[in-house]
Design a protein around this motif. Structure first.
Motif, short mmCIF file in Angstrom:
data_model
loop_
_atom_site.label_atom_id
_atom_site.label_comp_id
_atom_site.label_asym_id
_atom_site.label_seq_id
_atom_site.Cartn_x
_atom_site.Cartn_y
_atom_site.Cartn_z
N THR A 1 0.20 -12.80 7.04
CA THR A 1 -0.93 -12.85 6.12
C THR A 1 -0.67 -13.73 4.90
O THR A 1 -1.60 -14.05 4.18
CB THR A 1 -1.27 -11.44 5.63
OG1 THR A 1 -0.16 -10.97 4.85
CG2 THR A 1 -1.49 -10.51 6.79
N GLY A 2 0.58 -14.09 4.63
CA GLY A 2 0.87 -14.95 3.50
C GLY A 2 0.95 -14.23 2.16
O GLY A 2 1.10 -14.88 1.14
N SER A 3 0.85 -12.92 2.17
CA SER A 3 1.03 -12.21 0.90
C SER A 3 1.60 -10.83 1.18
O SER A 3 1.48 -10.31 2.29
CB SER A 3 -0.30 -12.07 0.16
OG SER A 3 -1.00 -10.97 0.68
N THR A 4 2.22 -10.23 0.16
CA THR A 4 2.74 -8.87 0.32
C THR A 4 1.84 -7.86 -0.37
O THR A 4 2.24 -6.73 -0.54
CB THR A 4 4.16 -8.77 -0.25
OG1 THR A 4 4.12 -9.26 -1.59
CG2 THR A 4 5.13 -9.56 0.56
N ASP A 5 0.64 -8.27 -0.76
CA ASP A 5 -0.28 -7.32 -1.37
C ASP A 5 -0.95 -6.51 -0.28
O ASP A 5 -1.52 -7.06 0.66
CB ASP A 5 -1.33 -8.08 -2.19
CG ASP A 5 -2.06 -7.15 -3.12
OD1 ASP A 5 -2.36 -6.02 -2.69
OD2 ASP A 5 -2.32 -7.53 -4.27
#
Lengths: 153, 90, 118
Positions: free
Chosen positions: C105-109
């Motif tokens: 997803t390209g983020s860790t949020d």
């Protein structure tokens, strides 16, 4: 891969880490320690090697499926020893009083005799093998995966 | 809304934790019938000097079996996750 | 409370650790911070087990060259030993899953990406 100083010191220190870990595994029934702790010490030695030499160079000689086989054999030895006491009850200590690791120490504080504790030293070795191989496999695989990601970006 | 719910539930939980910390036995004087039995009999029953190792591998061997299973599952999961990724890249 | 330390200070430390851990788990959205919260929770549980088994003036329950005195309880220490290894294994599994989520997803949020929205 790090500098030559780090690599030389790592290849020296890995001997001490291995010997200390194996000592903790073997003397688990006499001194503080046991299979889990000794396996963690040896795995930390593997972590030192991975940091010093780089995970690709370590992966040439230490494959994760070999470590997986080692871990499974440790688990099988452990369960086999547990089934060995099934004549009385599961996990019965059937070697106490026999000729292998069968001495019974004098009660109270004593100086420690390595030939005591029945199946516990064998279980220490099995669990030490298991933890050693398992943690080393985790470290190696995660180090390999993260270096691949650095190259991509 | 979310922050209020978090604050309320967290304060109730922490109140329970602190109340438990005051109501539990005084520090340093635990109830200990089972552990006294193990300390007394670990040398004659298992032959091990180290009572902790005797508990881990003999009295509570089932715990260690389950723990070994969890370790095996975790290692298998980690290796499987990264190996699947590597094959798809090729 | 006539004996022991006043106000059961070690148990209050356990309560503080577990409270901090639950605050992190409930309020943060970054997956790495969630994993850190779970790790602090594991530390709190380990500290709870060790303080549960401590006996005033006790020595380690090992008879090899043991000094005189009462011994601390061995069963909570054995459970702590088990708990530490489980915590390490679960930490490795969680971190590798976070790495995979970051790659996908390209983020860790945990709430920004569509996949992670529960």
């Amino acid at each position: 891969m790090m500098s030559k100083i780090v690599r030389t010191m790592a290849s020296l220190l890995i001997l001490f880490a291995l010997i200390y870990g194996l000592y903790i595994i073997m003397h688990g029934h006499l001194t503080p320690g046991g299979g889990f702790q000794g396996g963690a010490v040896v795995a930390s030695g593997v972590a030192l090697l991975i940091v010093a030499f780089g995970s690709d160079n370590i992966h040439k000689s230490l494959k994760e499926h070999h470590l997986s086989i080692l871990e499974s054999s440790g688990a099988l030895i452990f369960i086999g020893l547990a089934f060995g006491g099934l004549a009385i009850v599961f996990f019965y200590n059937f070697l106490v009083g026999s000729s292998i690791f069968g001495h019974i120490p004098p009660s109270g504080p004593n100086t420690g005799d390595i030939w005591t504790a029945g199946v516990i030293p064998f279980m220490n070795i099995a669990v030490g093998l298991k933890v050693l191989a398992g943690l080393s496999a985790i470290l190696l695989v995660m180090a390999l995966a993260t270096t691949v990601m650095e190259v991509e970006e | 809304m979310r922050k209020i719910a978090i604050a309320v539930s967290l304060s109730i939980f922490i109140a329970f934790l602190i109340a438990t910390a005051f109501l539990i036995h005084p520090f340093g004087y635990p109830p200990s019938e089972m552990d006294d039995y193990i300390i007394e009999n670990t040398q004659s029953e298992t032959g091990a000097n180290n009572a902790v190792t005797a508990v881990v591998f003999d009295y509570r061997g089932f715990d260690t079996l389950g723990e070994a299973t969890i370790l095996f599952t975790a290692v298998t999961g980690v290796v499987m996750l990264f190996r699947a990724k590597k094959k798809r890249e090729k | 409370m006539t004996q022991g330390t006043p106000f059961n200070v070690p148990f209050l430390a356990v309560a503080a650790l577990i409270g901090i851990a639950f605050y992190i788990i409930l309020s943060q959205r970054n997956l790495i911070k969630l994993v850190m919260g779970l790790s602090i929770l594991a530390s709190g549980v380990n500290l709870f087990l060790i303080t549960l088994g401590y006996r005033e003036g006790g020595v380690a329950p090992i008879y090899t060259h043991a000094p005189a005195g009462v011994m601390v309880l061995p069963v909570p220490q054995a459970l702590t030993l088990t708990s530490i290894v489980i915590a390490v294994a679960c930490l490795a599994l969680m971190l590798s899953m976070v790495i995979h989520i970051y790659r996908h997803t390209g983020s860790t949020d945990s709430e920004k990406s569509r996949i992670m929205k529960g």
